[in-house]
Scaffold this motif. Structure first.
Motif, PDB file in Angstrom:
ATOM      1  N   LYS A  97     -46.488  -8.645   8.919  1.00 44.53           N
ATOM      2  CA  LYS A  97     -47.921  -9.853   8.199  1.00 44.53           C
ATOM      3  C   LYS A  97     -47.163 -11.163   8.740  1.00 44.53           C
ATOM      4  CE  LYS A  97     -48.948  -6.353   4.868  1.00 44.53           C
ATOM      5  NZ  LYS A  97     -50.057  -6.046   5.425  1.00 44.53           N
ATOM      6  N   LYS A 151     -59.279   3.127  -1.861  1.00 50.25           N
ATOM      7  CA  LYS A 151     -57.790   2.854  -2.462  1.00 50.25           C
ATOM      8  C   LYS A 151     -57.826   3.463  -3.608  1.00 50.25           C
ATOM      9  CE  LYS A 151     -56.522  -0.085   1.621  1.00 50.25           C
ATOM     10  NZ  LYS A 151     -57.408  -1.272   1.991  1.00 50.25           N
ATOM     11  N   ALA A 168     -48.454  -4.676  -0.517  1.00 50.23           N
ATOM     12  CA  ALA A 168     -49.173  -6.251  -0.571  1.00 50.23           C
ATOM     13  C   ALA A 168     -49.395  -5.400  -2.629  1.00 50.23           C
ATOM     14  CB  ALA A 168     -50.787  -5.605  -0.490  1.00 50.23           C
ATOM     15  N   LYS A 188     -47.099 -10.057   0.168  1.00 50.81           N
ATOM     16  CA  LYS A 188     -46.565  -8.728  -0.144  1.00 50.81           C
ATOM     17  C   LYS A 188     -45.889  -8.556   1.123  1.00 50.81           C
ATOM     18  CE  LYS A 188     -51.894  -9.220   1.059  1.00 50.81           C
ATOM     19  NZ  LYS A 188     -52.282  -9.632   2.454  1.00 50.81           N
ATOM     20  N   MET A 205     -62.315  -9.011   3.743  1.00 49.09           N
ATOM     21  CA  MET A 205     -62.674  -9.298   2.047  1.00 49.09           C
ATOM     22  C   MET A 205     -63.909 -10.106   2.497  1.00 49.09           C
ATOM     23  SD  MET A 205     -62.060  -9.211  -1.002  1.00 49.09           S
ATOM     24  CE  MET A 205     -60.331  -8.878  -1.407  1.00 49.09           C
ATOM     25  N   VAL A 215     -51.116  -7.521  -5.753  1.00 51.37           N
ATOM     26  CA  VAL A 215     -51.919  -8.495  -6.285  1.00 51.37           C
ATOM     27  C   VAL A 215     -51.944  -8.754  -7.602  1.00 51.37           C
ATOM     28  CG1 VAL A 215     -54.355  -8.746  -6.483  1.00 51.37           C
ATOM     29  CG2 VAL A 215     -54.090  -7.161  -4.090  1.00 51.37           C
ATOM     30  N   ALA A 270     -57.252 -16.084   4.300  1.00 49.81           N
ATOM     31  CA  ALA A 270     -56.405 -16.355   2.913  1.00 49.81           C
ATOM     32  C   ALA A 270     -55.325 -17.652   3.218  1.00 49.81           C
ATOM     33  CB  ALA A 270     -55.569 -15.515   1.533  1.00 49.81           C
ATOM     34  N   GLU A 296     -64.721  -5.838   0.292  1.00 50.52           N
ATOM     35  CA  GLU A 296     -63.721  -5.206   1.344  1.00 50.52           C
ATOM     36  C   GLU A 296     -64.390  -4.059   2.481  1.00 50.52           C
ATOM     37  OE1 GLU A 296     -59.630  -3.875   0.649  1.00 50.52           O
ATOM     38  OE2 GLU A 296     -59.116  -4.638  -0.889  1.00 50.52           O
ATOM     39  N   VAL A 354     -51.633 -13.006  -3.558  1.00 52.74           N
ATOM     40  CA  VAL A 354     -50.746 -11.475  -3.464  1.00 52.74           C
ATOM     41  C   VAL A 354     -49.384 -12.039  -2.791  1.00 52.74           C
ATOM     42  CG1 VAL A 354     -51.495  -9.362  -1.920  1.00 52.74           C
ATOM     43  CG2 VAL A 354     -53.379 -11.408  -2.979  1.00 52.74           C
ATOM     44  N   LEU A 386     -57.899  -9.665   5.490  1.00 57.07           N
ATOM     45  CA  LEU A 386     -57.029  -9.108   4.751  1.00 57.07           C
ATOM     46  C   LEU A 386     -55.792  -8.610   5.609  1.00 57.07           C
ATOM     47  CD1 LEU A 386     -58.542  -7.349   1.795  1.00 57.07           C
ATOM     48  CD2 LEU A 386     -58.094 -10.158   1.677  1.00 57.07           C
ATOM     49  N   GLU A 387     -55.890  -8.050   6.227  1.00 61.91           N
ATOM     50  CA  GLU A 387     -54.394  -7.047   6.502  1.00 61.91           C
ATOM     51  C   GLU A 387     -54.930  -7.118   8.720  1.00 61.91           C
ATOM     52  OE1 GLU A 387     -53.491  -3.715   5.906  1.00 61.91           O
ATOM     53  OE2 GLU A 387     -55.514  -3.332   5.339  1.00 61.91           O
ATOM     54  N   GLU A 434     -49.916 -15.048  -0.513  1.00 60.68           N
ATOM     55  CA  GLU A 434     -50.773 -15.848   0.009  1.00 60.68           C
ATOM     56  C   GLU A 434     -52.692 -15.816  -1.114  1.00 60.68           C
ATOM     57  OE1 GLU A 434     -52.238 -12.954   2.850  1.00 60.68           O
ATOM     58  OE2 GLU A 434     -53.524 -11.687   1.673  1.00 60.68           O
ATOM     59  N   GLU A 435     -52.716 -16.739  -0.458  1.00 55.16           N
ATOM     60  CA  GLU A 435     -54.290 -16.450  -2.247  1.00 55.16           C
ATOM     61  C   GLU A 435     -54.932 -15.459  -2.415  1.00 55.16           C
ATOM     62  OE1 GLU A 435     -57.702 -19.887  -1.429  1.00 55.16           O
ATOM     63  OE2 GLU A 435     -57.027 -18.977   0.469  1.00 55.16           O
ATOM     64  N   LEU A 436     -55.733 -15.522  -2.722  1.00 53.77           N
ATOM     65  CA  LEU A 436     -56.035 -14.317  -3.692  1.00 53.77           C
ATOM     66  C   LEU A 436     -57.564 -14.822  -4.122  1.00 53.77           C
ATOM     67  CD1 LEU A 436     -55.944 -11.622  -5.373  1.00 53.77           C
ATOM     68  CD2 LEU A 436     -56.840 -12.587  -7.522  1.00 53.77           C
ATOM     69  N   LEU A 437     -58.276 -13.542  -2.752  1.00 54.45           N
ATOM     70  CA  LEU A 437     -59.387 -13.478  -1.700  1.00 54.45           C
ATOM     71  C   LEU A 437     -60.327 -12.705  -2.942  1.00 54.45           C
ATOM     72  CD1 LEU A 437     -59.187 -13.729   2.163  1.00 54.45           C
ATOM     73  CD2 LEU A 437     -59.477 -15.436   0.501  1.00 54.45           C
TER      74      LEU A 437
HETATM   75  P1  AMP Z   1     -52.772  -5.236   2.741  1.00 50.33           P
HETATM   76  O1  AMP Z   1     -51.968  -4.251   3.105  1.00 50.33           O
HETATM   77  O2  AMP Z   1     -52.623  -6.740   3.479  1.00 50.33           O
HETATM   78  O3  AMP Z   1     -54.307  -4.593   3.469  1.00 50.33           O
HETATM   79  O4  AMP Z   1     -53.493  -5.409   1.638  1.00 50.33           O
HETATM   80  C1  AMP Z   1     -53.666  -3.877   0.680  1.00 50.33           C
HETATM   81  C2  AMP Z   1     -55.318  -4.051  -0.899  1.00 50.33           C
HETATM   82  O5  AMP Z   1     -54.211  -5.772  -0.908  1.00 50.33           O
HETATM   83  C3  AMP Z   1     -55.831  -4.643  -0.166  1.00 50.33           C
HETATM   84  O6  AMP Z   1     -57.167  -3.376   0.212  1.00 50.33           O
HETATM   85  C4  AMP Z   1     -56.876  -5.735  -0.622  1.00 50.33           C
HETATM   86  O7  AMP Z   1     -57.110  -4.781  -1.197  1.00 50.33           O
HETATM   87  C5  AMP Z   1     -55.571  -6.291  -2.051  1.00 50.33           C
HETATM   88  N1  AMP Z   1     -55.512  -7.889  -0.759  1.00 50.33           N
HETATM   89  C6  AMP Z   1     -54.736  -7.675   0.218  1.00 50.33           C
HETATM   90  N2  AMP Z   1     -54.760  -8.734   0.139  1.00 50.33           N
HETATM   91  C7  AMP Z   1     -55.841 -10.071  -0.022  1.00 50.33           C
HETATM   92  C8  AMP Z   1     -56.162 -10.815  -0.433  1.00 50.33           C
HETATM   93  N3  AMP Z   1     -56.333 -12.046  -0.481  1.00 50.33           N
HETATM   94  N4  AMP Z   1     -57.169 -10.976  -2.449  1.00 50.33           N
HETATM   95  C9  AMP Z   1     -57.234  -9.738  -2.514  1.00 50.33           C
HETATM   96  N5  AMP Z   1     -56.836  -9.054  -2.503  1.00 50.33           N
HETATM   97  C10 AMP Z   1     -56.236  -8.710  -1.179  1.00 50.33           C
END
Ligand code: AMP
Ligand code: GLY
Length: 435
Positions: free
Chosen positions: A103, A214, A153, A143, A273, A155, A118, A192, A141, A282-283, A185-188
């Motif tokens: 990441k 999820k 990840a 990660k 997002m 939150v 973010a 999704e 968040v 987000l990823e 990282e910042e929370l968005l």
């Molecule tokens: P990731 O593995 O990075 O996709 O994160 C898994 C889940 O965490 C995502 O599907 C989101 O629901 C949540 N998430 C990840 N990053 C953020 C973010 N910056 N803000 C809010 N939710 C996040």
């Protein structure tokens, strides 16, 4: 033609099903067995991430084309190895797989290319990660940078949660080496959407937008899971949004990879997002989503083998290709073992009526039951994992597809199978969608 599908979950059953539907004349092999895949081809007992053993299998069986489902074999260099051996394989090499496997790499690449994502920092120690989290203020968040089976990840809304997440990474080492680097990282905020595109390294062919669910329980409550259901298309991710994502997210990311000397061929999957300021990443994943793949492929009119082959080095490329979709919508409801995502029993018998299990079922009823954690035991199908089935149906609109999927699920007997009853709720509450 002899085709090998690497992996044996719901996503891989869907890939195999669609490949076989378009090309029943081919011979199909796959690593590992689930009871649904077994009806289409031949299981070979090979660990999917054991690169040398898979390469030996491809050589001894003289496989013409390999399709890699999961990320771990890609990150381990399976595609590189097969290409080195002169074999056609769909999926990026280990260098391209870093987009999902690190990441930190993905965030830096996006920052360099101005891809909306973010605000973040990458840290190798707890104290500096904590200082940055404090700077971000309310909500962030945490990660693990490396591959953590979708669990890396965390939150965090309150400071205690941040402390605990950093402890999980740096003190309790719950993610092992995957948390040697940690992204904070910042929370968005927003909704999704998953957007998948095929690429040959130059051109992009977007698939329909889809949405995963999820959390384990209705109303998006309960613990995170690998995904309890999905649907496609998604009304708020309209054509304009897909165009915008291609221009501002996919294209610059692909250019960034190219600038790093990486020719990326395979799937680019953005977890987006949809924020008030537009879509943000987000990823990145480098393979099809699971269970998004199960909800997308039944809508795909195009020949999947042709698309995958065109994206593969040595193929014709994707410049003059697009994916054709049937009108309507598709819903996948995941039936999971009771207790999932915690501990659960396996070996529990399930009974799927013949008219749903048959290969011909889809044409007649619009329903297809994708297997994930199942195996055959003494002529019966029994559970063998957390996510057991992905009961999937197409319909003229989302409500029709949803009703069909749940109607089919009601006809499946399985002690202790559990599922969410509200797959598609966001779009259904907006009035449903069609392609
Ligand atoms: P990731 O593995 O990075 O996709 O994160 C898994 C889940 O965490 C995502 O599907 C989101 O629901 C949540 N998430 C990840 N990053 C953020 C973010 N910056 N803000 C809010 N939710 C996040
Ligand atoms: N559906 C989420 C994933 O495949 O990562």
């Amino acid at each position: 033609m002899r085709i090998l599908v690497v992996g044996s979950g719901g996503r891989e059953h869907a890939l195999l099903w669609k490949l076989h539907r378009d090309h029943p004349e081919n011979e199909y092999l796959f690593t590992g067995a689930n009871a649904g895949m077994e009806t289409i081809g031949r299981a070979v007992d090979v660990p999917p991430s054991d690169v040398a053993t898979v390469a030996a299998l491809v050589a001894s069986e003289d496989v013409d084309f390999t399709v890699v489902g999961p990320e771990v074999p890609l990150a381990a260099g399976l595609a590189d190895r097969l290409r080195f051996d002169g074999r056609a394989v769909f999926g990026p090499g280990a260098d391209g797989a870093r987009l999902e496997g690190s990441k930190a790499f993905a965030k830096r690449l996006m920052a360099e290319r101005g891809v909306p994502t973010a605000r973040f920092g990458v840290f190798g120690d707890r104290a500096s990660a904590a200082a940055f989290a404090r700077e971000l203020g309310e909500g962030c968040v945490v990660k693990a940078s490396g591959l953590a089976a979708g669990k890396g990840a965390i939150v965090c809304w309150a400071w205690e949660e941040v402390e605990d997440a950093l402890d999980a990474c740096f003190v309790r080492r719950e993610f092992g080496a995957a948390a040697n680097e940690v992204v904070v990282e910042e929370l968005l905020e927003g909704e999704e959407v998953s957007l998948i595109a095929l690429t040959d390294g130059k051109s992009l062919v977007p698939f329909l937008p889809s949405q995963d669910h999820k959390r384990a329980l209705d109303g998006d409550e309960g613990p995170n899971t690998g995904g309890m259901g999905a649907y496609a298309p998604v009304s708020i991710a309209d054509e304009a949004l897909v165009e915008c994502a291609l221009d501002e997210i996919f294209r610059p990311t692909l250019d960034g990879l190219t600038a790093e000397g990486i020719t990326f061929s395979g799937v680019l999957y953005a977890g987006l997002m949809l924020t008030a300021d537009g879509p943000q990443v987000l990823e990145w994943n480098v393979r099809f989503g699971d269970p998004e793949c199960q909800a997308l492929l039944p809508l795909l009119e195009s020949d999947l083998l042709e698309l995958l082959f065109a994206a593969t080095p040595g193929g014709v490329g994707l410049a003059r290709t697009r994916a054709i979709w049937r009108p309507g919508a598709c819903v996948t409801v995941v039936a999971a073992s009771e207790g999932y995502p915690g501990s659960y029993a396996t070996g529990v018998p399930i009974e799927i009526p013949d008219e749903l299990a048959a290969e011909s079922a889809f044409g007649a009823s619009g329903v297809v039951v994708f297997h994930a954690g199942t195996r055959r035991e003494g002529g019966r199908v029994v559970t063998a994992g957390g996510r057991v089935l992905g009961v999937t149906a197409v319909g003229d609109d989302l409500a029709a597809a949803r009703d069909r999927a749940y109607g089919a699920l009601a006809r499946i007997d399985g002690e202790g199978l559990r599922w969410r009853t509200d797959i598609g709720w966001r779009d259904l509450s907006r009035g449903g969608t069609t392609a």
